[in-house]
Design an enzyme around this catalytic site. Structure first.
Site, PDB file in Angstrom:
ATOM      1  N   THR A  95     -10.851   4.549   1.593  1.00  9.57           N
ATOM      2  CA  THR A  95     -10.762   3.904   0.429  1.00  9.57           C
ATOM      3  C   THR A  95     -10.675   2.584   0.705  1.00  9.57           C
ATOM      4  O   THR A  95      -9.763   2.079   1.377  1.00  9.57           O
ATOM      5  CB  THR A  95      -9.447   4.417  -0.309  1.00  9.57           C
ATOM      6  N   LYS A 171     -12.196   6.204  -6.857  1.00 15.09           N
ATOM      7  CA  LYS A 171     -11.367   6.624  -6.064  1.00 15.09           C
ATOM      8  C   LYS A 171      -9.906   5.832  -6.605  1.00 15.09           C
ATOM      9  O   LYS A 171      -8.988   6.484  -6.881  1.00 15.09           O
ATOM     10  CB  LYS A 171     -11.391   6.191  -4.746  1.00 15.09           C
ATOM     11  N   LYS A 239      -1.468   0.344  -0.199  1.00 20.11           N
ATOM     12  CA  LYS A 239      -2.872  -0.454  -0.112  1.00 20.11           C
ATOM     13  C   LYS A 239      -3.727  -0.042  -1.278  1.00 20.11           C
ATOM     14  O   LYS A 239      -4.320  -0.801  -1.883  1.00 20.11           O
ATOM     15  CB  LYS A 239      -3.505  -0.149   1.287  1.00 20.11           C
TER      16      LYS A 239
END
Length: 287
Positions: A95, A171, A239
């Protein structure tokens, strides 16, 4: 087929293992070399240097932690671009930043190679069971002819979303959905516990009704057991949320729910963020 897999962490090890089980010749690399031991024992070949990956295989997969790691793997001084050849295929399943995915794709296109972004969702359980949801961005023909037959060993719901970067955008949207459901699980548990409900009975009732969700089903039992072993690390989730908030800022849109969840997760102690799974949000509520 000869395949290189870079990144054998919580999810990467299982994902690479599925390709090995499918009969492909596999080369594996991880910064912490000991994390490749299980796959090597099963028959994978150890790759000593990332830059050698294009010399060993026609297709290279990566599953690493942060955008800075992705950039180093692909475009760094000793990165994949150094020895990449025309026609080779590179698939990042981390990701990461949509902007970075676009940049990597453009750089590899200059030499006639293909770089695609295929982030996944489903956590450690989905990785182990080969039931991940996979979101694809990049060259459609390359994806359908060369990549899809391989990632079908890794996931059940595989969707192509468009040009390079679109997989990463998808995502991030997925992580936004998860963010608020993780909070809803923790807060429902907090309320149920506070009023003296039997927590096991509460979980069984809610998880099978309209209050059910992937987060409830997958992480609810772990919260009840005090099991904070990571299926997905808190620091990786933070993150992802930060990346989503950065994209929101670029588009001048505001998502207050995401902002709140990001604030709560970042308030957790450093030890929790670095070692625990996302179910550790329950520690904020003293469950």
């Amino acid at each position: 087929m000869k395949i290189v897999w870079i990144g054998t962490g919580v999810m990467g090890e299982s994902m690479a293992g599925h390709l090995l089980d499918a009969g492909h010749e596999l080369f594996v690399y991880n910064r912490t070399q000991s994390k490749t031991a299980a796959l090597v024992k099963r028959g994978a070949n150890l790759l000593e240097k990332i830059e050698d990956a294009p010399l060993k295989a026609d297709i290279v997969f990566s599953m690493v932690g942060y955008p800075k790691d992705v950039e180093e793997v692909y475009l760094g001084e000793h990165g994949l671009l150094k020895n990449a050849k025309k026609g080779q295929i590179f698939v990042d399943m981390s990701t990461s930043s949509p902007t970075l995915a676009e940049k990597i794709s453009a750089e590899f296109a200059k030499i006639g190679a293909f770089a695609l972004d295929l982030p996944v969702t489903g956590g450690d359980i989905g990785a182990k069971n080969g039931t991940l949801s996979i979101m694809a961005g990049g060259d459609k023909d390359i994806f359908e002819k060369n990549v899809l037959p391989l990632v079908q060993h890794l996931g059940k719901n595989i969707t192509y979303f468009g040009k390079a970067g679109k997989g990463q955008y998808t995502k991030l949207a997925n992580q936004i959905a998860i963010a608020t459901t993780m909070i809803s699980v923790a807060e429902s548990f907090k309320f149920a516990k506070s009023v003296g409900l039997n927590m096991d009975d509460f979980f069984k009732t809610v998880s099978t009704g309209s209050g059910g969700s992937f987060s409830m089903t997958s992480y609810g039992p772990r919260i009840l057991k005090g099991d904070f072993k990571p299926g997905f690390f808190v620091h990786h989730f933070i993150k992802d949320m930060r990346l989503a908030l950065e994209e929101c800022e670029k588009m001048n849109i505001k998502l207050p729910g995401l902002e709140l969840v990001y604030k709560l997760y970042t308030s957790l102690e450093e030890e929790v963020k670095n070692t625990n799974g996302t179910q550790a949000i329950s520690k904020y509520y003293n469950l």
